[in-house]
Enzyme design. Structure first.
Site, PDB file in Angstrom:
ATOM      1  N   HIS A  71     -27.998  -6.042 -18.763  1.00 37.54           N
ATOM      2  CA  HIS A  71     -29.342  -5.450 -18.666  1.00 37.54           C
ATOM      3  C   HIS A  71     -29.398  -4.076 -19.342  1.00 37.54           C
ATOM      4  O   HIS A  71     -30.227  -3.238 -19.008  1.00 37.54           O
ATOM      5  CB  HIS A  71     -29.809  -5.329 -17.205  1.00 37.54           C
ATOM      6  CG  HIS A  71     -29.858  -6.625 -16.477  1.00 37.54           C
ATOM      7  ND1 HIS A  71     -29.229  -6.828 -15.272  1.00 37.54           N
ATOM      8  CD2 HIS A  71     -30.449  -7.804 -16.796  1.00 37.54           C
ATOM      9  CE1 HIS A  71     -29.428  -8.063 -14.867  1.00 37.54           C
ATOM     10  NE2 HIS A  71     -30.160  -8.685 -15.774  1.00 37.54           N
TER      11      HIS A  71
ATOM     12  N   HIS B  53     -32.450  -2.349 -12.011  1.00 39.33           N
ATOM     13  CA  HIS B  53     -33.145  -3.488 -12.618  1.00 39.33           C
ATOM     14  C   HIS B  53     -32.977  -4.667 -11.672  1.00 39.33           C
ATOM     15  O   HIS B  53     -31.905  -5.268 -11.585  1.00 39.33           O
ATOM     16  CB  HIS B  53     -32.532  -3.810 -13.991  1.00 39.33           C
ATOM     17  CG  HIS B  53     -33.144  -5.009 -14.652  1.00 39.33           C
ATOM     18  ND1 HIS B  53     -34.072  -4.907 -15.670  1.00 39.33           N
ATOM     19  CD2 HIS B  53     -32.980  -6.334 -14.436  1.00 39.33           C
ATOM     20  CE1 HIS B  53     -34.438  -6.121 -16.046  1.00 39.33           C
ATOM     21  NE2 HIS B  53     -33.790  -7.010 -15.298  1.00 39.33           N
TER      22      HIS B  53
ATOM     23  N   GLU C 191     -38.330  -4.452 -22.094  1.00 41.05           N
ATOM     24  CA  GLU C 191     -37.199  -4.830 -22.938  1.00 41.05           C
ATOM     25  C   GLU C 191     -37.663  -5.204 -24.342  1.00 41.05           C
ATOM     26  O   GLU C 191     -36.971  -4.923 -25.334  1.00 41.05           O
ATOM     27  CB  GLU C 191     -36.450  -6.007 -22.312  1.00 41.05           C
ATOM     28  CG  GLU C 191     -35.723  -5.642 -21.023  1.00 41.05           C
ATOM     29  CD  GLU C 191     -35.165  -6.851 -20.297  1.00 41.05           C
ATOM     30  OE1 GLU C 191     -33.991  -6.799 -19.894  1.00 41.05           O
ATOM     31  OE2 GLU C 191     -35.911  -7.839 -20.130  1.00 41.05           O
TER      32      GLU C 191
ATOM     33  N   ASP D 115     -37.868 -18.550  -4.264  1.00 45.02           N
ATOM     34  CA  ASP D 115     -39.216 -17.988  -4.344  1.00 45.02           C
ATOM     35  C   ASP D 115     -39.219 -16.670  -3.566  1.00 45.02           C
ATOM     36  O   ASP D 115     -39.536 -16.620  -2.379  1.00 45.02           O
ATOM     37  CB  ASP D 115     -40.235 -18.965  -3.750  1.00 45.02           C
ATOM     38  CG  ASP D 115     -41.670 -18.541  -4.019  1.00 45.02           C
ATOM     39  OD1 ASP D 115     -41.925 -17.311  -4.127  1.00 45.02           O
ATOM     40  OD2 ASP D 115     -42.554 -19.405  -4.108  1.00 45.02           O
TER      41      ASP D 115
ATOM     42  N   ARG E 122     -33.084 -10.922 -27.816  1.00 47.63           N
ATOM     43  CA  ARG E 122     -32.199 -10.359 -26.794  1.00 47.63           C
ATOM     44  C   ARG E 122     -31.035 -11.332 -26.612  1.00 47.63           C
ATOM     45  O   ARG E 122     -31.230 -12.496 -26.293  1.00 47.63           O
ATOM     46  CB  ARG E 122     -32.944 -10.205 -25.473  1.00 47.63           C
ATOM     47  CG  ARG E 122     -32.038  -9.819 -24.297  1.00 47.63           C
ATOM     48  CD  ARG E 122     -32.771 -10.047 -22.987  1.00 47.63           C
ATOM     49  NE  ARG E 122     -31.920  -9.792 -21.827  1.00 47.63           N
ATOM     50  CZ  ARG E 122     -31.949 -10.523 -20.719  1.00 47.63           C
ATOM     51  NH1 ARG E 122     -32.758 -11.566 -20.623  1.00 47.63           N
ATOM     52  NH2 ARG E 122     -31.163 -10.225 -19.718  1.00 47.63           N
TER      53      ARG E 122
ATOM     54  N   ASN F 141     -37.291 -12.832 -25.828  1.00 53.52           N
ATOM     55  CA  ASN F 141     -36.465 -12.379 -24.704  1.00 53.52           C
ATOM     56  C   ASN F 141     -36.356 -13.543 -23.726  1.00 53.52           C
ATOM     57  O   ASN F 141     -37.217 -13.742 -22.869  1.00 53.52           O
ATOM     58  CB  ASN F 141     -37.115 -11.152 -24.041  1.00 53.52           C
ATOM     59  CG  ASN F 141     -36.300 -10.626 -22.868  1.00 53.52           C
ATOM     60  OD1 ASN F 141     -35.291 -11.216 -22.462  1.00 53.52           O
ATOM     61  ND2 ASN F 141     -36.733  -9.511 -22.302  1.00 53.52           N
TER      62      ASN F 141
ATOM     63  N   ARG G 200     -27.192 -15.795  -7.756  1.00 53.08           N
ATOM     64  CA  ARG G 200     -25.790 -15.427  -7.943  1.00 53.08           C
ATOM     65  C   ARG G 200     -25.346 -14.481  -6.827  1.00 53.08           C
ATOM     66  O   ARG G 200     -26.140 -13.683  -6.331  1.00 53.08           O
ATOM     67  CB  ARG G 200     -25.613 -14.785  -9.325  1.00 53.08           C
ATOM     68  CG  ARG G 200     -25.744 -15.783 -10.461  1.00 53.08           C
ATOM     69  CD  ARG G 200     -25.885 -15.110 -11.812  1.00 53.08           C
ATOM     70  NE  ARG G 200     -27.275 -14.885 -12.169  1.00 53.08           N
ATOM     71  CZ  ARG G 200     -27.678 -14.177 -13.212  1.00 53.08           C
ATOM     72  NH1 ARG G 200     -26.801 -13.606 -14.015  1.00 53.08           N
ATOM     73  NH2 ARG G 200     -28.966 -14.014 -13.459  1.00 53.08           N
TER      74      ARG G 200
ATOM     75  N   LYS H 114     -40.027 -14.482 -22.546  1.00 53.92           N
ATOM     76  CA  LYS H 114     -40.986 -13.454 -22.937  1.00 53.92           C
ATOM     77  C   LYS H 114     -40.973 -13.364 -24.454  1.00 53.92           C
ATOM     78  O   LYS H 114     -39.914 -13.449 -25.084  1.00 53.92           O
ATOM     79  CB  LYS H 114     -40.593 -12.095 -22.336  1.00 53.92           C
ATOM     80  CG  LYS H 114     -40.563 -12.071 -20.823  1.00 53.92           C
ATOM     81  CD  LYS H 114     -40.048 -10.737 -20.321  1.00 53.92           C
ATOM     82  CE  LYS H 114     -39.921 -10.726 -18.799  1.00 53.92           C
ATOM     83  NZ  LYS H 114     -39.339  -9.475 -18.286  1.00 53.92           N
TER      84      LYS H 114
END
Length: 350
Positions: free
Chosen positions: A141, A169, A336, A243, A55, A6, A202, A13
């Site tokens: 997502h 999400h 996920e 951050d 994914r 992922n 974004r 991940k």
């Protein structure tokens, strides 16, 4: 065993599954997901891996999990302009896996939203233009939102097709889904990964006039505008930092603006549902930050949303206030990787 990759915009991940039982899992924060994927592949016993599932953020017209062939790769490549932070790296990881000669499966993040109602998927553009370029709301997502729907159905004790909810999400990328009777009714993120709710780098929804102004009057090139929209807008654009944890700790204004943007989408979707079994917070930001959840819910008192601060600070599964008879608010960690493994197992079983 199923190996799941992922690859996100800021992390990789991976997980190993025996059936649906996870036997190994790790999240790596990195600016080079391909390098980390190579390390993972070198560390594993390839003989025990039955399938490698990926994914894929944007599948275009491909929506169901499928084995990765040359034609599938070409399709993923074609979608890169619409998912430039994800599809290129996912394809590179697919390429790194090829020498192992293990079947690979693509699981699409857009799949869950492939059958949105026309009233929500149709973009208000000239029909001929939209048809020629396949311009429509795609949604992203979906793997996470579908998992959250399945988890919520278990928590509230209903079958999936009886559940109506709003799933949030909120991570590096953010989207909010409106689900009615187990089916997606609408989603915040739109044709590309830039739209919808404000994100970490974004902007989310913008007046198109702003973009035209920046191109025509400010003299930006399309390449410069692309860089701004993909990498230097949203929370980072407002604060100078991505951050989020530190920004929350110091009470930066960008977090207040982010929370207000999220609240607006929740309120809009809530008003379209005949009933709502709950509002679900998930993703790296929402499932870890009581402050963010409180700020969002404070903006939604007009629809009766009241948080129980004690439960919220404990990251309890249900954090809504019983005293105020609030609509139910849930904190459910997404998974996920498990959802991807499920889709791969279903494909293998056919």
């Amino acid at each position: 065993m199923i190996l799941v990759f992922n690859a996100g915009s800021s992390s990789l991940k991976y997980a190993l599954f025996e059936g649906e039982r996870c036997v190994q899992k790790k999240t790596i924060s990195t600016d080079d997901v391909v390098r980390e994927a190579k390390k993972i592949l070198r560390s594993l016993d390839h003989n025990s891996i039955q399938c490698i599932a990926h994914r894929i953020v944007h599948g275009g017209t491909h929506t169901r999990a499928e084995y990765i062939t040359l034609e599938v790769e070409k399709n993923i490549l074609k979608q890169i302009p619409l998912a430039p932070l994800h599809n290129p790296y996912e394809l590179k990881i697919v390429e790194e896996c090829k020498p192992l000669d293990i079947p690979q499966v693509a699981v699409y993040d857009t799949g869950f939203f492939s059958k949105l109602p026309k009233k929500s998927s149709t973009l208000p553009l000239p029909r001929d233009l939209a048809k020629e370029h396949n311009l429509r709301k795609v949604g992203f997502h979906g793997i996470s939102h579908e998992f959250l729907l399945e988890e919520l159905s278990q928590v509230v004790g209903k079958s999936k097709n009886q559940v109506s909810c709003i799933t949030c999400h909120l991570g590096s990328g953010c989207s909010i889904a409106c689900i009615e009777n187990g089916k997606p009714k609408d989603v915040s993120i739109d044709f590309s990964t830039l739209g919808g709710v404000m994100m970490v780098t974004r902007p989310g929804n913008l007046d198109p006039g702003v973009l035209l102004y920046l191109l025509d009057e400010a003299g930006l090139s399309t390449k410069e505008l692309h860089e701004i929209l993909e990498y230097n807008s949203g929370i980072k654009g407002l604060s100078g930092s991505k951050d989020v944890k530190k920004l929350i700790e110091k009470g930066d204004e960008s977090i207040d603006i982010f929370c207000y943007h999220v609240a607006k989408f929740i309120a809009m979707f809530y008003g379209t549902l005949k009933h709502c079994d709950g509002i679900v917070f998930s993703g790296g930001i929402a499932q870890r930050s009581p402050v963010v959840r409180r700020k969002i819910c404070d903006e939604l008192q007009g629809i009766g949303l009241v948080i129980d601060e004690t439960l919220n600070k404990k990251n309890a599964t249900i954090i809504s206030s019983k005293k105020h008879n609030s609509p139910k608010i849930f904190v459910i960690p997404t998974n996920e990787e498990l959802m991807i493994a499920r889709k791969a197992l279903q494909l293998i079983a056919k």
